[in-house]
Scaffold this active site. Sequence first.
Site, PDB file in Angstrom:
ATOM      1  N   HIS A  93       0.845  -1.196   0.000  1.00 25.49           N
ATOM      2  CA  HIS A  93       0.000   0.000   0.000  1.00 25.49           C
ATOM      3  C   HIS A  93       0.887   1.255   0.000  1.00 25.49           C
ATOM      4  CE1 HIS A  93      -2.812   3.059   1.318  1.00 25.49           C
ATOM      5  NE2 HIS A  93      -3.773   2.266   0.854  1.00 25.49           N
ATOM      6  N   GLU A 143      -3.825   2.448  -7.365  1.00 25.34           N
ATOM      7  CA  GLU A 143      -4.194   3.484  -6.401  1.00 25.34           C
ATOM      8  C   GLU A 143      -3.366   4.747  -6.648  1.00 25.34           C
ATOM      9  OE1 GLU A 143      -6.446   1.951  -2.846  1.00 25.34           O
ATOM     10  OE2 GLU A 143      -4.354   1.999  -2.273  1.00 25.34           O
TER      11      GLU A 143
HETATM   12  P1  PGA Z   1      -9.427   6.087   0.358  1.00 28.76           P
HETATM   13  O1  PGA Z   1      -8.270   5.019   0.581  1.00 28.76           O
HETATM   14  O2  PGA Z   1     -10.630   5.347  -0.173  1.00 28.76           O
HETATM   15  O3  PGA Z   1      -9.683   6.674   1.714  1.00 28.76           O
HETATM   16  O4  PGA Z   1      -8.927   7.084  -0.635  1.00 28.76           O
HETATM   17  C1  PGA Z   1      -8.036   3.996  -0.348  1.00 28.76           C
HETATM   18  C2  PGA Z   1      -6.864   3.182   0.087  1.00 28.76           C
HETATM   19  O5  PGA Z   1      -5.950   3.731   0.699  1.00 28.76           O
HETATM   20  O6  PGA Z   1      -6.817   1.970  -0.143  1.00 28.76           O
END
Ligand code: PGA
Length: 222
Positions: A93, A143
């Site tokens: 992540h 992401e």
């Molecule tokens: P968020 O986070 O939906 O709060 O933007 C997504 C993530 O970090 O997986």
Amino acid sequence: MKPLIVANWKCNPASLKEGREILNVIAKDIESQQNVEAVICPPFVYLDILKMEYGGLVFGSQDCFWEDGGPYTGEISPSMLKKLGVEYVIVGHSERRKYHKETDEIIAKKVKAALDVGLKPILCVDRISQIPEDSQHLIIAFEPLSAVGTGRPYEVHEAAKMYSSIRQISGEETVILYGGSVNPINASSYIKEAGFQGLLVGGASLRPKEFIDIVKAACYSE
Ligand code: PGA
């Protein structure tokens, strides 16, 4: 394939009691959505007990170590998670890359260790170069940094371009998720319009009604 909706609680909520309160609201609704695979990833310290108490839900962890035990203070091994009945593990992540200085090499070791014990790794990437060559057995979560935790979701058409690039590299079998400020309004467009097979949801997964609405939106966007 059913859309995969992953709830990443991060370092929240502040107590087990509050974790239970979230699951008390969502458990029935989630279990009844047969057309969606919803996965809850709570902090490690709540994982075991919530897994026992909410046996109808599917659980994942937010990280794992790359060794399977030994003198590694503070670490949690993939086989410990597997023995708890955890099915998925988020790896790489952006917050771990940033605050724990995890590199692609470290993340590759974690992915391998997770696969070795039969966990399903969800590899988070914010750029193409972070995708390993042999990625067909992985779940990849795209992401974009500008969207994670900011309330500024990535444009769906931009996400669609990234989806195609990731698909070209990874092959046909890889499950590709979108994550970053997903909410009940934008959830279905990442699946329907951009083509993703599911979503990684942070902030909204702690707000039970919003999370249920995201799961339902995914269910109807097939
Ligand atoms: P968020 O986070 O939906 O709060 O933007 C997504 C993530 O970090 O997986």
